[in-house]
Design a protein around this motif. Structure first.
Motif, PDB file in Angstrom:
ATOM      1  N   SER A  31       0.792  -1.033  -0.037  1.00 31.54           N
ATOM      2  CA  SER A  31      -0.016   0.054   0.030  1.00 31.54           C
ATOM      3  C   SER A  31       0.702   1.313   0.042  1.00 31.54           C
ATOM      4  O   SER A  31       0.273   2.297  -0.443  1.00 31.54           O
ATOM      5  N   ASN A  32       2.026   1.180   0.281  1.00 31.06           N
ATOM      6  CA  ASN A  32       2.814   2.430   0.273  1.00 31.06           C
ATOM      7  C   ASN A  32       3.643   2.554  -0.890  1.00 31.06           C
ATOM      8  O   ASN A  32       4.455   3.644  -1.051  1.00 31.06           O
ATOM      9  N   PHE A  79      -9.149  -4.015  -1.660  1.00 27.53           N
ATOM     10  CA  PHE A  79     -10.315  -2.788  -1.361  1.00 27.53           C
ATOM     11  C   PHE A  79      -9.397  -1.498  -0.953  1.00 27.53           C
ATOM     12  O   PHE A  79      -8.696  -1.368   0.205  1.00 27.53           O
ATOM     13  N   LYS A  80      -9.547  -0.248  -1.512  1.00 29.16           N
ATOM     14  CA  LYS A  80      -8.705   0.625  -1.354  1.00 29.16           C
ATOM     15  C   LYS A  80      -9.603   2.067  -0.853  1.00 29.16           C
ATOM     16  O   LYS A  80     -10.737   2.223  -1.608  1.00 29.16           O
ATOM     17  N   VAL A  81      -9.084   2.893  -0.264  1.00 29.15           N
ATOM     18  CA  VAL A  81      -9.937   4.068  -0.064  1.00 29.15           C
ATOM     19  C   VAL A  81      -8.926   5.420  -0.374  1.00 29.15           C
ATOM     20  O   VAL A  81      -7.748   5.246   0.172  1.00 29.15           O
ATOM     21  N   HIS A 115      -4.684  10.869  -2.270  1.00 30.58           N
ATOM     22  CA  HIS A 115      -3.838  10.120  -1.466  1.00 30.58           C
ATOM     23  C   HIS A 115      -4.594   8.789  -1.035  1.00 30.58           C
ATOM     24  O   HIS A 115      -5.889   8.974  -0.751  1.00 30.58           O
ATOM     25  N   CYS A 116      -3.910   7.619  -1.259  1.00 29.63           N
ATOM     26  CA  CYS A 116      -4.626   6.276  -0.836  1.00 29.63           C
ATOM     27  C   CYS A 116      -4.430   6.247   0.555  1.00 29.63           C
ATOM     28  O   CYS A 116      -3.313   6.034   1.186  1.00 29.63           O
ATOM     29  N   VAL A 167      -5.255  10.559 -12.789  1.00 28.99           N
ATOM     30  CA  VAL A 167      -5.119   8.975 -13.106  1.00 28.99           C
ATOM     31  C   VAL A 167      -4.695   8.534 -11.463  1.00 28.99           C
ATOM     32  O   VAL A 167      -3.703   8.741 -11.225  1.00 28.99           O
ATOM     33  N   LEU A 168      -5.543   7.682 -10.822  1.00 32.72           N
ATOM     34  CA  LEU A 168      -5.143   6.950  -9.620  1.00 32.72           C
ATOM     35  C   LEU A 168      -4.776   5.752  -9.912  1.00 32.72           C
ATOM     36  O   LEU A 168      -5.360   4.784 -10.589  1.00 32.72           O
TER      37      LEU A 168
END
Length: 430
Positions: free
Chosen positions: A21-22, A382-384, A60-61, A347-348
């Motif tokens: 995730s980082n 699953f990402k926020v 930012h995720c 674009v994420l």
């Protein structure tokens, strides 16, 4: 191209490395070739990796969770209760709490494969593998509690004497929409039909064949009750309930391209009452239609181009559109106030497989407008995302001109995120 139900089979051809995730994956789109600027040591926010960088958006995720229960098919937000629901192949509907995004609880169902979820107030609607719809009531005083209110269609004395239920969908229930004013729940299915259910009585008040192929998405415009459906047959249709009758009539068919259409989004503006309808198709384009204020017809306004492969999910919040694609990216678009001009703000990147479903909600700040964006992918993550948008700047004429011109088909480069054989197969289908 085959229907959207075949998207699930492609997960075996996707390279899903260990989630980090980082450290987001490399961009899969050749349109975003600029290197990602290094983040400021004082802030976790990162400038958007755009071909023509826009200083108006930062993202930012803030959470990245890996699922072990299979693909997440659907995401629903209960803004009033501060909860997010995810439905997957398992029999458990996971509940996440804002703003810390830890698992708050789960809803246990008897039948898995929760294809679609929809939250309204303290009620959650879900569709299941047995082709039924379940209605749940939930409460969040100190801890999450839920109770199944009923199933649709409900059991009746007639079903005791017959092995078949004429009200029940024959195949997967793929989508849901709720018309608040009338208490009507609309369901679309791979059996090509749309059904309207009276939630209070749990009865099917209307059922009709809507398309020649799978019904992939359904929407209801709350101020007039118009129902929008899309299908793998390449069409978008608009339906309206006949006055004083429990039946629906087709008022318009929108055909522009012969590609399967997987998703719809409806965008309205409180400033000038504009209404735009967006559709995402298998060729990677997003077509949009604008509603005329006099005739109330929807006229084709153009298309948004940037995704490499199929657009699988769309969400509209005010003038902002979020699109998720097979190319593993999420794009953020903004429509200029009072016009049809659109700008791709960001674009994420971060998912390692096709983005299957999206949800988004507005989060106001004192200075800038913000959004919380929830995404799920075939990589079982699953990402926020937190997205902040500064006040709008006037778009240049050069970009407006490009937004209406269809570019030539490019020879897309093989991405390190997707399997080369998968990319090759997708390109051969064009």
């Amino acid at each position: 191209m085959e229907g959207s139900n075949n998207i699930d089979q492609q997960e075996e051809a996707i390279i899903c490395d260990q989630e980090d995730s980082n450290s987001p994956s490399m961009p899969s789109s050749p349109h975003t070739t600029m290197p990602l600027p290094p983040p400021s040591p004082e802030s976790p926010w990162t400038l958007s990796p755009l071909q023509t960088p826009s200083p108006s958006l930062l993202y930012h995720c803030i959470a990245s969770l890996h699922r072990r229960e299979g693909i997440i098919y659907s995401i629903a937000i209960s803004r009033q209760q501060g909860l997010v629901f995810t439905g997957s192949k398992s029999t458990r509907i996971r509940v996440w709490r804002q703003p810390d995004y830890i698992e708050y609880g789960c809803i246990k169902a008897t039948s898995g494969e929760v294809r679609s979820t929809l939250a309204y107030g303290d009620i959650l609607f879900t569709t299941h593998k047995d082709h039924k719809i379940r209605i749940w009531n939930f409460k969040v005083p100190d801890n999450f509690r839920s109770k199944k209110v009923s199933s649709i269609p409900k059991k009746s004395s007639f079903s005791l004497f017959s092995k078949t239920n004429t009200q029940k969908h024959k195949e997967c229930v793929s989508c849901l929409a709720y018309y608040h004013a009338e208490g009507l729940l609309y369901t679309g299915s791979f059996d090509k039909t749309v059904k309207a259910w009276r939630v209070l009585t749990k009865n099917c008040v209307d059922s009709f064949v809507a398309h020649e192929h799978n019904v992939n998405a359904i929407l209801v415009k709350q101020d007039d009750g118009c129902v929008f459906t899309c299908s793998s047959d390449g069409s978008v249709k608009i339906w309206r309930m006949v006055f004083s009758e429990n039946s629906h009539t087709l008022i318009m068919t929108l055909n522009f391209q012969n590609y399967p259409i997987y998703t719809l989004a409806l965008s309205t503006s409180s400033f000038n009452s504009n209404c735009f309808l967006y559709s995402g198709s298998s060729d990677g384009t997003i077509n949009f239609w604008e509603k005329e204020k006099i005739t109330y017809r929807f006229n084709h306004g153009g298309f948004l181009q940037g995704h490499n492969f199929a657009v699988l999910c769309l969400v509209a919040v005010e003038r902002f559109i979020f699109s998720g694609s097979e190319d593993t990216t999420i794009r953020v678009w903004r429509r200029e106030e009072g016009s049809c001009f659109h700008e791709c703000l960001a674009v994420l990147n971060g998912h390692r497989g096709p983005v299957r479903c999206l949800a988004a909600c507005l989060e106001m700040d004192k200075v800038v407008k913000g959004f919380l964006v929830y995404s799920a992918s075939l990589d079982q993550s699953f990402k926020v995302w937190k997205v902040k948008v500064s006040p709008e700047e006037k778009m240049g004429f050069s970009y407006m001109k490009r937004s209406f011109s269809r570019t030539k088909v490019r020879d897309y480069e093989t991405s390190p995120v997707l399997s080369p054989s998968w990319v090759e197969r997708k390109l051969l289908q064009r």
